[in-house]
Motif scaffolding. Structure first.
Motif, mmCIF file in Angstrom:
data_model
loop_
_atom_site.group_PDB
_atom_site.id
_atom_site.type_symbol
_atom_site.label_atom_id
_atom_site.label_comp_id
_atom_site.label_asym_id
_atom_site.label_seq_id
_atom_site.Cartn_x
_atom_site.Cartn_y
_atom_site.Cartn_z
ATOM 1 N N GLN A 19 3.740 7.391 -1.275
ATOM 2 C CA GLN A 19 2.285 7.362 -1.291
ATOM 3 C C GLN A 19 1.729 8.762 -1.528
ATOM 4 N N SER A 73 -2.251 10.727 -2.969
ATOM 5 C CA SER A 73 -3.674 10.516 -3.217
ATOM 6 C C SER A 73 -4.072 11.089 -4.567
ATOM 7 N N MET A 79 -8.413 7.762 -4.357
ATOM 8 C CA MET A 79 -7.590 6.580 -4.607
ATOM 9 C C MET A 79 -6.175 6.828 -4.092
ATOM 10 N N GLN A 80 -5.618 5.818 -3.445
ATOM 11 C CA GLN A 80 -4.244 5.906 -2.940
ATOM 12 C C GLN A 80 -3.288 5.355 -3.988
ATOM 13 N N ILE A 81 -2.269 6.128 -4.328
ATOM 14 C CA ILE A 81 -1.242 5.658 -5.249
ATOM 15 C C ILE A 81 -0.010 5.268 -4.438
ATOM 16 N N ASN A 82 0.389 4.020 -4.590
ATOM 17 C CA ASN A 82 1.556 3.501 -3.876
ATOM 18 C C ASN A 82 2.632 3.182 -4.906
ATOM 19 N N GLN A 96 -6.379 -8.317 -3.230
ATOM 20 C CA GLN A 96 -6.928 -7.579 -2.101
ATOM 21 C C GLN A 96 -8.414 -7.267 -2.311
ATOM 22 N N GLY A 111 -9.911 -1.669 0.214
ATOM 23 C CA GLY A 111 -9.160 -0.477 -0.120
ATOM 24 C C GLY A 111 -9.154 -0.151 -1.605
ATOM 25 N N LYS A 112 -8.609 1.016 -1.919
ATOM 26 C CA LYS A 112 -8.497 1.490 -3.306
ATOM 27 C C LYS A 112 -7.069 1.987 -3.524
ATOM 28 N N THR A 113 -6.138 1.064 -3.605
ATOM 29 C CA THR A 113 -4.727 1.405 -3.747
ATOM 30 C C THR A 113 -4.224 1.031 -5.132
ATOM 31 N N ILE A 124 -1.083 0.548 -7.429
ATOM 32 C CA ILE A 124 0.350 0.293 -7.267
ATOM 33 C C ILE A 124 1.039 0.493 -8.609
ATOM 34 N N GLU A 179 -15.397 0.863 -0.283
ATOM 35 C CA GLU A 179 -14.150 0.594 0.430
ATOM 36 C C GLU A 179 -13.867 -0.893 0.582
#
Length: 311
Positions: free
Chosen positions: A36, A38, A46-49, A112, A115-117, A119, A264
């Motif tokens: 993970q 950001s 934004m979160q990068i997974n 979802q 959130g702001k993930t 992938i 969010e």
């Protein structure tokens, strides 16, 4: 919950290569790494997974609840993020990481609304200039994962933190429970308001038309015929009210959904037909009960006194 096939997610102290597995103090069936970081999307964080290809312990599902397979080209964003930023499959997603701008083609949108993930596959880490190492893992235990196994993991010096699937489910249920309580209060208040309005309107209608009702009785109408006439009138008024009220209610529902939506969280403005049918049915049930209660008031109308009354 059906997307979580792991028992726990752990974070260890040291970074390991993605193809390395930590030496854990418990017996496990499967362990999968993830990373993970950001990134910036405009004025949003934004979160990068990054997940490995053919991920199994964390299943990503689309808006139809079908599993999305992770491969080297996967770029998946949440449904809420897509709606709020007017994005769709095939669009280029431009974001900034480590002062550099990247553009990836969106391949899927998951289900979802929070959130702001973003992938992606771990194969893309090199493209972003990110080291192919991680200290985060999903694991599935060989035995039932309980508090005792969790304590064993927490006490290990190599492990920094442990978050079990049971804890994730518990937190989610607590949030849903609070939301359900608020919804229940709103439903009870709506039911009480609807009952009061329908009863008062029907009651006032009878009181103001006692002379007309008495006249009908004198002309030969039986009590049952008068009651049927009043009840039919109430049902017709309710039907007309529902005909005009349902579109207004749909508009207000969508307006409230948009009002509470933030960057969010996106509240869907989808209105189910079953919900509309249920609401209208409740109104008819309340009207039926009201008609039964007001039958006593119709019986108590004094014919002579009502006919003598001055309009």
């Amino acid at each position: 919950v059906n997307s979580y096939d792991f028992d726990a997610s752990i974070q260890i102290v040291e970074e390991l290569a993605l193809d390395q597995k930590p030496d854990l103090p418990i017996s496990i069936d499967k362990i999968e790494p993830y990373k993970q970081v950001s990134a910036d999307y405009g004025d949003q964080i934004m979160q990068i997974n990054a997940l490995i290809n053919q991920q199994e312990l964390l299943q990503i599902r689309d808006v139809n609840n079908e599993i999305i397979e992770i491969n080297s080209d996967s770029v998946i964003i949440p449904q809420s993020f897509a709606i709020l930023n007017n994005l769709k499959v095939g669009d280029l997603l431009r974001f900034k990481y480590d002062e550099k701008t990247y553009a990836y083609k969106i391949t899927n949108i998951n289900n979802q609304y929070l959130g702001k993930t973003l992938i992606i596959s771990t194969d893309r880490l090199d493209d972003l200039g990110i080291e192919s190492t991680t200290n985060r893992f999903y694991l599935k235990s060989s035995h039932e994962f309980n508090d005792a196994l969790k304590d064993v993991l927490i006490k290990d010096e190599m492990i920094e933190s442990v978050d079990s699937k049971a804890n994730v489910i518990k937190q989610s249920n607590e949030m849903l429970s609070m939301l359900n309580q608020v919804i229940l209060i709103i439903l009870i208040a709506s039911f009480a308001l609807t009952s009061t309005v329908i009863y008062n309107l029907a009651s006032i209608n009878i009181v103001e038309r006692e002379r007309e009702i008495a006249t009908l009785r004198v002309l030969g109408y039986t009590h049952r015929e008068v009651k049927r006439l009043i009840n039919t009138e109430n049902y017709v008024l309710l039907s007309l009210g529902s005909l005009f009220g349902v579109p207004v209610g749909m508009f207000l529902s969508q307006w409230i959904s948009h009002m509470v939506t933030t960057k969010e969280f996106y509240m869907p403005d989808v209105i189910e037909v079953n919900g509309l049918i249920f609401a209208v049915s409740i109104a008819f049930v309340i009207t039926f009960i009201t008609n039964l209660i007001l039958e006593v008031k119709i019986r108590r109308i004094q014919l002579v006194e009502s006919l003598k009354a001055v309009e």
